[in-house]
Design an enzyme around this catalytic site. Structure first.
Site, PDB file in Angstrom:
ATOM      1  N   ASP A 290      -5.195   1.168  -6.196  1.00 26.84           N
ATOM      2  CA  ASP A 290      -4.567   0.865  -4.906  1.00 26.84           C
ATOM      3  C   ASP A 290      -3.115   0.439  -5.066  1.00 26.84           C
ATOM      4  O   ASP A 290      -2.830  -0.679  -5.498  1.00 26.84           O
ATOM      5  CB  ASP A 290      -5.372  -0.249  -4.230  1.00 26.84           C
ATOM      6  CG  ASP A 290      -4.831  -0.638  -2.862  1.00 26.84           C
ATOM      7  OD1 ASP A 290      -4.076   0.157  -2.267  1.00 26.84           O
ATOM      8  OD2 ASP A 290      -5.179  -1.732  -2.379  1.00 26.84           O
TER       9      ASP A 290
ATOM     10  N   ASP B 269       0.770   4.285  -0.063  1.00 32.91           N
ATOM     11  CA  ASP B 269      -0.442   3.531  -0.380  1.00 32.91           C
ATOM     12  C   ASP B 269      -1.607   4.451  -0.751  1.00 32.91           C
ATOM     13  O   ASP B 269      -2.233   5.055   0.117  1.00 32.91           O
ATOM     14  CB  ASP B 269      -0.799   2.663   0.839  1.00 32.91           C
ATOM     15  CG  ASP B 269      -1.946   1.705   0.572  1.00 32.91           C
ATOM     16  OD1 ASP B 269      -2.590   1.816  -0.487  1.00 32.91           O
ATOM     17  OD2 ASP B 269      -2.187   0.842   1.441  1.00 32.91           O
TER      18      ASP B 269
END
Length: 486
Positions: free
Chosen positions: A100, A294
């Site tokens: 992430d 992201d």
């Protein structure tokens, strides 16, 4: 019955986990497993992403030892997120953690987690000779994610990923979590953002590698596979390649276009300059263009006005209401063609990624009157809560990132994109029938836009040493709770 070949594939990564001198990049097959309806999870995905970045729904009135590692990664539940196997402790215990770039902490569920279900592999600190807890009042830490919270003990241990090892890496040994936050074989998250947004106030694993001079180049790069267009809903499949400490020239063509980060190092922030939809270019104002890149986010979140302007270019599209507020649907026979520019090249998004699957929209108060439409990959992120300094207006997730080779570089701090090599992420087909009943009674179609291409329809806009290439197969599963990663 589990087949012998399947078992062999599952065990092969561990035989290859240690660094191998003179080894090339190793691509190891990965297991895919089945899971349930992904479209039904969209409200949770949207809500989780909003909470992660501090938004609420829009209120409407109607160097040394230089190395690199090529790491195959796992695609979870038709492109919802991507994960990899991380080893923690001595001897090593292996866990599937989400990769992430939108967060910076490393955490793993432990055997002390009483609410963790049986499908969550847990870390046993008592079996690690190198595990240490952090002393002091701050040793107990909570981290809030979109769909819940984890709490645990700030600790250190030996962490290995892709053949790279950091001794004394700080992590959160989770002892409590919101029910249903993780599951399906996932045990936590490896954050790939910068130290400044770490809840543990510690150096992330990738940055520790860079500081220690372990990387050939001060960067890591992703190629993300696509399965969103597959008829069968999957929970885990071959997901692409994460290269740590370099790039993989076989995965892209042409040059990498680097763009300097916008503002301080926190998230990987760029500025959206324009969005082109169905041939119409929508300008984005600089005040509303800040975007977090992201990998832990499934969709693309856009400011309210930008989302409205984008979907206004798609005939027949409409904004959904109720639990689906902020999402848009469009006629399934329409190819939604979108590209995004961050000040350089305008990067195209495949129509496959803009179509998340079919939903049955209730067109009247009668449940018998329905129209099948398709959910779109760009949604209205809502309104920022509290102070907005440094908070991105856009969250650019895997809907976009599957269409480019992406590079995250520490020095000079920048994000780079390149065109994928021929044949990559070229999956074809249409989204499988995946109908769910969604009441959109009272929702309004997106306004039809006028004007020629190139017009600014958005006002105020959302406005060297020889490398040792080491591969690990990244095996992971995802349950419906995958939305924590947004």
């Amino acid at each position: 019955m589990i087949s012998i070949p399947l078992i062999a594939l599952a065990l092969l990564p561990f035989a290859l986990a240690a660094p191998q001198p003179n080894a090339g990049v190793i691509h190891v097959p990965i297991v895919r497993r089945s899971q349930s309806d992904r479209v039904a999870n969209l409200p949770g995905i949207v809500e989780a992403l909003r909470k992660k970045y501090g938004y609420r729904p829009t209120v409407r009135s109607t160097r040394k030892r230089a190395n690199s590692a090529a790491v195959p990664i796992t695609d979870e539940q038709n492109d919802s997120s991507y994960s990899g196997v991380v080893s923690i402790g001595t001897p090593a215990q292996n866990f599937n953690l989400v990769l992430d770039t939108g967060s910076s902490d490393l955490w793993v569920a432990t055997t002390s987690c009483t609410v963790c279900t049986s499908d969550i592999p847990t870390f046993d600190p008592s079996k690690s000779s190198t595990y240490k807890t952090t002393t002091g009042a701050s040793s107990t830490v909570s981290i809030t994610y979109g769909s819940g919270e984890v709490q645990g003990t700030s600790s250190t241990d030996t962490v290995t990923f892709g053949g790279f090892t950091i001794s004394g890496q700080e992590l959160l040994a989770v002892t409590d979590t919101t029910s249903g936050l993780i599951g399906g074989g996932l045990s936590g998250i490896m954050g790939l953002g910068f130290e400044s947004i770490s809840a543990l106030q510690t150096t992330p694993f990738w940055q520790a590698l860079y500081n220690a001079g372990q990387l050939t180049d001060p960067l890591f790069s992703f190629y993300l596979e696509r399965y969103v267009d597959q008829t069968n809903v999957i929970s885990a499949a071959p997901g692409g390649i994460l290269t740590i400490g370099g790039t993989n020239s076989s995965l892209y063509q042409g040059s990498i276009e680097y763009l300097d980060l916008t503002g301080a190092q926190s998230y990987w922030l760029l500025t959206v300059n324009s969005v082109t939809v169905q041939g119409k270019t929508i300008s984005v104002g600089t005040s509303d263009g800040l975007a977090a890149i992201d990998t832990g986010t499934t969709l693309i979140g856009a400011p309210t006005s930008a989302a409205a302007s984008i979907w206004a270019q798609v005939p027949g599209s409409m904004e959904l209401t109720g639990q689906y507020q902020g999402l848009y649907a469009f006629p399934c026979n329409t190819n939604v063609v979108v590209s995004i520019s961050f000040g350089g090249t305008s990067w195209a998004i495949s129509p496959l990624d803009m179509n998340l699957g079919t939903i049955n929209v209730l067109t009247t108060t009668s449940s018998a009157a329905t129209s099948q439409m398709c959910a779109g990959g760009i949604f209205d992120i809502g309104t920022i809560t509290g102070g907005s300094s440094g908070v991105p207006s856009w969250i650019v997730g895997d809907t976009f990132l599957k269409n480019v080779y992406s590079v995250f570089r520490a020095n000079p701090a920048s994000v780079g994109f390149a065109q994928l090599a021929s044949g990559l992420s070229s999956s074809t087909g249409t989204s499988g029938s995946n109908p769910i009943q969604v009441s959109v009674s009272g929702s309004t179609p997106a306004p039809t836009s006028s004007g020629s291409s190139g017009g600014g329809g958005l006002i105020g806009a959302a406005s060297a040493n020889k490398n040792i290439a080491v591969s690990l197969t990244l095996l992971a599963t995802v349950a419906a709770c995958f939305t924590i990663l947004l």
